[in-house]
Every structure is written in structure tokens, then in C-alpha cells.
Write a protein that holds these residues in place. Structure first.
Motif, PDB file in Angstrom:
ATOM      1  N   GLU A 259     -12.641 -70.243  57.126  1.00 52.55           N
ATOM      2  CA  GLU A 259     -14.166 -69.193  57.749  1.00 52.55           C
ATOM      3  C   GLU A 259     -14.791 -68.847  56.844  1.00 52.55           C
ATOM      4  O   GLU A 259     -16.217 -69.067  57.666  1.00 52.55           O
ATOM      5  CB  GLU A 259     -13.102 -68.148  57.301  1.00 52.55           C
ATOM      6  N   LEU A 281     -16.404 -60.484  61.552  1.00 55.36           N
ATOM      7  CA  LEU A 281     -15.535 -60.432  60.180  1.00 55.36           C
ATOM      8  C   LEU A 281     -16.476 -60.784  58.805  1.00 55.36           C
ATOM      9  O   LEU A 281     -16.448 -62.032  59.000  1.00 55.36           O
ATOM     10  CB  LEU A 281     -13.972 -60.052  59.968  1.00 55.36           C
ATOM     11  N   ARG A 285     -15.152 -59.658  54.031  1.00 55.04           N
ATOM     12  CA  ARG A 285     -13.405 -59.540  54.879  1.00 55.04           C
ATOM     13  C   ARG A 285     -13.402 -57.563  55.549  1.00 55.04           C
ATOM     14  O   ARG A 285     -12.456 -57.281  55.720  1.00 55.04           O
ATOM     15  CB  ARG A 285     -11.937 -59.056  53.824  1.00 55.04           C
ATOM     16  N   MET A 287     -15.450 -55.055  58.069  1.00 53.02           N
ATOM     17  CA  MET A 287     -15.769 -55.545  59.754  1.00 53.02           C
ATOM     18  C   MET A 287     -17.532 -55.386  59.618  1.00 53.02           C
ATOM     19  O   MET A 287     -17.780 -53.738  59.455  1.00 53.02           O
ATOM     20  CB  MET A 287     -15.052 -54.344  61.245  1.00 53.02           C
ATOM     21  N   TYR A 288     -17.939 -55.763  60.552  1.00 54.65           N
ATOM     22  CA  TYR A 288     -19.760 -54.715  60.621  1.00 54.65           C
ATOM     23  C   TYR A 288     -20.171 -54.831  62.278  1.00 54.65           C
ATOM     24  O   TYR A 288     -19.047 -55.549  62.954  1.00 54.65           O
ATOM     25  CB  TYR A 288     -20.034 -56.246  60.269  1.00 54.65           C
ATOM     26  N   ARG A 306     -22.623 -51.964  58.512  1.00 55.19           N
ATOM     27  CA  ARG A 306     -20.985 -52.245  57.581  1.00 55.19           C
ATOM     28  C   ARG A 306     -19.785 -50.989  57.844  1.00 55.19           C
ATOM     29  O   ARG A 306     -20.354 -50.118  57.551  1.00 55.19           O
ATOM     30  CB  ARG A 306     -21.609 -52.903  55.543  1.00 55.19           C
ATOM     31  N   PHE A 311      -9.924 -56.867  55.906  1.00 55.72           N
ATOM     32  CA  PHE A 311      -8.865 -57.307  56.825  1.00 55.72           C
ATOM     33  C   PHE A 311      -8.557 -58.690  56.126  1.00 55.72           C
ATOM     34  O   PHE A 311      -9.545 -59.616  56.118  1.00 55.72           O
ATOM     35  CB  PHE A 311     -10.008 -57.561  58.445  1.00 55.72           C
TER      36      PHE A 311
END
Ligand SMILES: [Zn+2]
Ligand SMILES: [Zn+2]
Length: 312
Positions: A259, A281, A285, A287-288, A306, A311
């Protein structure tokens, strides 16, 4: 081919343990190994002596290969060094995954040439197609199979140990190369994924004395995508592997590397009139979120809000 099977790095298996300052001819195969895999420079050390440079190289090897760090040539180091491994050097002395460079596009072509004499039919190619699908899931890179005469980006096949583009003689199972901007074998396409068919036995699945094609190809294809060797024992990109063993699933360290080279594109939706809400992401890890609110980016053109979570 069982008849030609070799003990991995047999010269090293015959070397006695040595500590810093020791002089002995059987240190030379150990130094050759350290040089071959990127731990010792071409010169600047004393052949046949466990000098300071060799001790530093041994410590670096131990740190990257899940061996207690002593700087000596000891039993556990000899054991690690005589495990079959990838032919590419361990280039980076960082920890965990490390990357070299990526491909610019998200579509690559590949072709098969010679298969393994150990496997009936074309089951080895089927195993490699499965390994390609595993990397597609992690990188969104789409691999398309073409003929060898259709200018493939990657050419995959089994070779003799004395492979002209990169010798696999000894305990080396296979080798590949990195993307075009950072190759170490060739600057041209196709990029190689080559397996040693003269010194090792290949299998589909775990089998005594044999190496699982999907396991080894998953590792080599990681190099093709730009990943180097990791120091995380148990990850796909760890440089050595046992026979009679399978590892066909990317580990968290492998996925983090993939990634970082091929970030997932953000998802976009709209929470109201004249606005766009974008989700991505983070490398942590979480979520944004950021939004275009009709006349400005929120929280700012460069920042992300943020939202948290983990995840995997
Ligand atoms: Zn490798
Ligand atoms: Zn080769």
C-alpha cells in the motif's frame, strides 16, 4: 529434479563456528555469502578472517534474518544461512518492509516460457496466476497474460541454476527484478521471474523436500512490484523459506509495503448540495475525510480530518 537437489549453501554448512578476530579459511564461504546478498562490500575486508567489517556484516545479517545478534559466526547464523532463499540481495538495512520503486501504471502484462520439469501439465502456471491475483487484491494492479512474442512486461519461467542473467547456483531458489526505474538485473523489459529447476524440487502445495510454487512466486512477484526483503520473520517478503511449507497469504507487513507503493485511491461521495466528501485510508490504517464545501477545502487544502478506526 530430485537427483540434482542440493543442500542450500553446502560450503557454509561445513564451516565451524567462529568469533571476532578468528582467522580460518572456512570463513571465506561465509564472507562470499555476505557479499552475494548485500552485507559486505566487494573489498575492504580480510578474506578468511572474522574482522570488524565481517562482524558488522554478520550482525546486520542476523538483525534482518531473525537470528540473535552477536556479530559472530555461530550455530544459529549457520542454520539461517543454509536455508534455501531468494537470489536477490537484502539491500536495505531498515526494519520491517522496505520498498524500492513502483510501476507508473496499474496494468502489467506477463508471459510464461518454460515450466518446471517437476510438475505435470501446467499446474505451476496456475499457481503463479493465483499469486498474481493475491497481489492484485493488495495493489489494484491488473495482470494480463500474453504470449512471449507480445512484448510482456514480465517473463516467468524455470531455468538451469547457472541462469545467465543472475546465477542461482547454491541455495538460491528463484530470483526476480524490481520495476524499470530501479532494476538491479536489467533495465529492459521483460522483467524476469526465474526459478531454479536444476537444484530444487518444485511442488503444488507442501511436500517433503520440495518448494511450493505459489509460495515462492508470491515472494518473487513482490520484488516485481517494487518490494525489497523484509526483516519480519513470517512475512512473504522474508528472504528465506523452508521446503514442505506454504505461505500463500500476504501478511500485514507485506500489505503495508504494497500500500505504500500503490496507495488505494480515495472514495468520493456528496453529503449535500454543491459539495464533495472524500475518504481515504491513512498509512496508520485509520479513515480520513476531507470535503469540498462549494468554495473551499475543509479542513484545508492539504489537511485531512482523522475519523479514526483501524482497518486491516
Ligand atoms: Zn527475494
Ligand atoms: Zn534469471
Amino acid at each position: 529434479m530430485p537427483d540434482g537437489r542440493v543442500e542450500a549453501f553446502a560450503h557454509i554448512a561445513r564451516s565451524a563456528p567462529h568469533r571476532a578476530g578468528d582467522k580460518a579459511p572456512d570463513l571465506e564461504p561465509v564472507q562470499d555469502f555476505l557479499r552475494r546478498f548485500g552485507y559486505l562490500p566487494e573489498d575492504g575486508y580480510t578474506p578468511g578472517m572474522l574482522d570488524a567489517e565481517t562482524s558488522t556484516a554478520l550482525a546486520a545479517y542476523q538483525a534482518r534474518n531473525a537470528v540473535p545478534v552477536t556479530g559472530d559466526f555461530d550455530e544459529s547464523t549457520a542454520q539461517a544461512m543454509t536455508t534455501a532463499r531468494c537470489g536477490l540481495p537484502d539491500l536495505d538495512d531498515g526494519v520491517a518492509f522496505s520498498t524500492r520503486c513502483n510501476w507508473n501504471g496499474r496494468g502489467l502484462t506477463y508471459a510464461f516460457d518454460t515450466g518446471s520439469t517437476d510438475i505435470a501439465g501446467s499446474a505451476e502456471f496456475q499457481a503463479i496466476r493465483q499469486a498474481l491475483r493475491t497481489w492484485t487484491a493488495a495493489t489494484q494492479i491488473v495482470f494480463t497474460e500474453v504470449g512471449t512474442n507480445q512484448n510482456p512486461d514480465i517473463r516467468i519461467g524455470w531455468r538451469p541454476a547457472n541462469d545467465p542473467d543472475h546465477s542461482m547456483v547454491g541455495g538460491v531458489l528463484a530470483h526476480a527484478d524490481f520495476p524499470p526505474d530501479c532494476g538491479i538485473i536489467t533495465n529492459n523489459l521483460p522483467k524476469p521471474v526465474h526459478f531454479d529447476d536444476s537444484e530444487h524440487t518444485w511442488s503444488i502445495g507442501a511436500a517433503a523436500g520440495a518448494f511450493d510454487v505459489e509460495t515462492v512466486s508470491l515472494h518473487e512477484l513482490g520484488h516485481i512490484l517494487g518490494l525489497q526483503h523484509t526483516s519480519v520473520n513470517g512475512a512473504v517478503m522474508f528472504p528465506s523459506v523452508s521446503s514442505n511449507f506454504t505461505l500463500r497469504v500476504l501478511q500485514p507487513d507485506d500489505r503495508s509495503g504494497a500500500e505504500s507503493l500503490y496507495p488505494r485511491p480515495p472514495k468520493v461521495t456528496s453529503w449535500g448540495a454543491n459539495r464533495l466528501d472524500i475518504f481515504g485510508l491513512g498509512t496508520d490504517r485509520a479513515m480520513y475525510h476531507k470535503a469540498w464545501t462549494g468554495n473551499a477545502w475543509a479542513p484545508s487544502p492539504l489537511d485531512w480530518e482523522r475519523l479514526g478506526g483501524v482497518f486491516t
